[in-house]
Design an enzyme around this catalytic site. Structure first.
Site, PDB file in Angstrom:
ATOM      1  N   HIS A  49       3.329  -3.938   3.930  1.00 55.70           N
ATOM      2  CA  HIS A  49       3.066  -5.952   2.730  1.00 55.70           C
ATOM      3  C   HIS A  49       2.569  -5.228   1.391  1.00 55.70           C
ATOM      4  O   HIS A  49       1.401  -4.955   1.460  1.00 55.70           O
ATOM      5  CB  HIS A  49       2.130  -6.537   3.558  1.00 55.70           C
ATOM      6  CG  HIS A  49       2.970  -6.875   4.781  1.00 55.70           C
ATOM      7  ND1 HIS A  49       1.352  -7.240   6.027  1.00 55.70           N
ATOM      8  CD2 HIS A  49       3.506  -7.765   5.270  1.00 55.70           C
ATOM      9  CE1 HIS A  49       2.063  -7.724   6.764  1.00 55.70           C
ATOM     10  NE2 HIS A  49       3.387  -7.986   6.694  1.00 55.70           N
ATOM     11  N   GLU A  52      -0.374  -6.037  -1.267  1.00 58.54           N
ATOM     12  CA  GLU A  52      -1.752  -5.243  -0.320  1.00 58.54           C
ATOM     13  C   GLU A  52      -2.071  -4.158  -0.733  1.00 58.54           C
ATOM     14  O   GLU A  52      -1.564  -2.671  -0.328  1.00 58.54           O
ATOM     15  CB  GLU A  52      -2.296  -5.635   1.403  1.00 58.54           C
ATOM     16  CG  GLU A  52      -1.858  -6.882   1.250  1.00 58.54           C
ATOM     17  CD  GLU A  52      -1.191  -6.741   3.892  1.00 58.54           C
ATOM     18  OE1 GLU A  52      -1.104  -5.858   4.295  1.00 58.54           O
ATOM     19  OE2 GLU A  52      -0.517  -8.260   3.838  1.00 58.54           O
ATOM     20  N   GLU A 112      -7.821  -4.747   8.684  1.00 58.52           N
ATOM     21  CA  GLU A 112      -7.292  -5.822   8.076  1.00 58.52           C
ATOM     22  C   GLU A 112      -8.513  -5.654   6.936  1.00 58.52           C
ATOM     23  O   GLU A 112      -9.932  -5.469   6.874  1.00 58.52           O
ATOM     24  CB  GLU A 112      -7.817  -6.993   7.673  1.00 58.52           C
ATOM     25  CG  GLU A 112      -6.419  -7.673   9.279  1.00 58.52           C
ATOM     26  CD  GLU A 112      -5.240  -7.433   8.205  1.00 58.52           C
ATOM     27  OE1 GLU A 112      -5.015  -7.820   6.985  1.00 58.52           O
ATOM     28  OE2 GLU A 112      -3.799  -8.177   8.400  1.00 58.52           O
TER      29      GLU A 112
END
Ligand SMILES: [Zn+2]
Length: 444
Positions: A208, A211, A406
């Site tokens: 992504h 990020e 994450e």
């Protein structure tokens, strides 16, 4: 979830007023021709002047319906969706939509804090870049331009990988496993002591685009595993490392040059360009938590592995399943250590192992950097998402220890994480992969 200030009725009202006032501020400019010109002028850059990040809370369970409505509302950019056992969502509201969102929040009984008052100001101060003189000085002294004091462009990251391969030819090799849709090479770094048959770990980041902490942390890991090799014990030397620091190089560059908040790859052009590469993998492709609509942030693509980035990654990983025992993909944000399944609530047969090692990773990350990470099945802990790389690595490639991590934070800077967090987050990331090296080096 870290606690947030309960806004009183009065502060809520004053925030409402500021939201309302911002309706009249300049609307963000959307470049619709970003893909056609390779290095567009600065004026094509998308402005987030006046856009705000709100942390919206449902004070009771029945209000969660309102949160779900909000996070899917047209004109709302959801940064962090409602997770299991959470009662907040993070949404970005552009000034031209502030009126509509204000009206909804007024009538919904939801409360909120303005976390970032002006996103463009946050973007402007997030990443202080070096002058050309400073970069040249650094390159002359160290042989490359990488630091962990700023978020670097792709050329600096690739220059660093090339420097490592040239400097440590016995230890480091680079393989281009394919090219992105705009033709940028996908460079995998292999770090190996050269013992045949060693178990291997795959690490990637930057699937992504926005990020940025993920490629920064992955290059931090690379640096420690090579340039500080003797500081990390025997296990890191007993395993082979395959590391792809930027899975989505086109999107990454686009997020630096044009739109700081770009997420997908760069297929096509205009507002609805791009495929969410982490919905494009061929295991339970197209199911819950993905979309068939091109304009959506979670657009899964026309078919599984329709994109050159996911096709190249999966082909390479598939050809190394004999030795790969762990697969780690770094994302941001929220501070979660997630294991399969992501496509639906449920667990693989060796759930106990994934959970046990996940808890070890969480402890090691906490000790290394001080942040708390929550461990669990992806769909059960966060929300369902089909076509993710971690499910594919586990379900199709058969790699035992598959995790999505994450990284920081929990929604105070969100994607716009200031550079002083790179090193602590990098330390946490390194601690995570060292736990996996220990596991697989010892054959557990
Ligand atoms: Zn992500």
């Amino acid at each position: 979830m870290a606690s947030i200030r309960d806004p009183t009725a009065e502060t809520t009202r004053s925030v409402m007023k500021s939201l309302l006032l911002l309706c009249f501020a300049l609307a963000p400019l959307r470049a619709d021709d970003g893909a056609t010109s390779p290095e567009p002028a600065d004026e094509a850059r998308i402005s987030y002047e006046g856009a705000q990040l709100l942390k919206v809370t449902a004070p009771s369970e029945e209000k969660e319906v309102a949160l779900r409505t909000l996070q899917d509302m047209e004109g709302v950019d959801t940064w962090l969706r409602l997770a299991t056992n959470s009662s907040t969502v993070d949404v970005m509201v552009r000034p031209e939509n502030a009126d509509k969102v204000k009206e909804f929040l007024d009538g919904s009984g939801l409360t909120f804090d303005v976390i970032i008052d002006n996103l463009q100001a946050a973007i402007d101060t997030e990443n202080p870049t070096m002058t050309t003189d400073e970069m040249e000085e650094l390159e002359g002294r160290k042989g490359h331009r990488m630091t962990w004091q700023s978020y670097h462009r792709l050329a600096d990251i690739y220059g660093y990988l090339d420097y490592l391969a040239q400097t440590y030819p016995q230890l480091v090799t680079i393989q281009t496993i394919g090219n992105s849709i705009e033709g940028r090479p996908l460079k995998v770094l292999k770090i190996s002591s050269g013992r045949p048959g060693s178990p291997a770990i795959w690490i990637d980041g930057g699937i992504h685009a926005r990020e940025w902490i993920a490629p920064a942390s992955v290059t931090y890991i690379i640096n420690e595993l090579i340039e500080n090799r003797d500081a990390h014990g025997e296990s890191v030397k007993d395993v082979d490392w395959y590391i792809l620091p930027v899975v989505n190089p086109d999107g990454y560059e686009y997020s630096h040059r044009i739109d700081r908040l770009w997420r997908k790859n760069r297929r096509g052009s205009g507002y609805c360009a791009g495929i969410d590469l982490n919905r494009n993998f061929g295991y339970k492709w197209g199911g819950a938590g993905s979309s068939r609509e091109p304009c959506k942030e979670i657009f899964a693509g026309s078919s599984a592995f329709s994109e050159p980035e996911t096709a190249a990654l999966s082909k390479f990983v598939s050809s190394h399943t004999g030795t790969l025992k762990a697969y780690v993909t770094f994302h941001s944000y929220g501070q979660y250590i997630l294991h399969p399944w992501g496509y639906a609530v449920g667990y693989p047969h060796d759930h106990a192992d994934l959970s046990r090692v996940g808890q070890k990773i969480a402890s090691a990350m906490y000790q290394a950097g001080g942040a708390s990470y929550k461990v669990g099945g992806a769909a059960a802990t966060l929300y369902p998402a089909s076509g993710g790389s971690d499910d594919w690595a586990k379900g199709a490639a058969g790699i035992k220890y598959s995790y999505t991590i994450e990284l920081r934070d929990r929604g105070y800077f969100g994607f716009i994480l200031p550079v002083q967090y790179i090193i602590p987050t990098g330390r946490e990331s390194l601690a995570a992969v060292k736990v996996l090296a220990d596991e697989i080096a010892n054959g557990r």
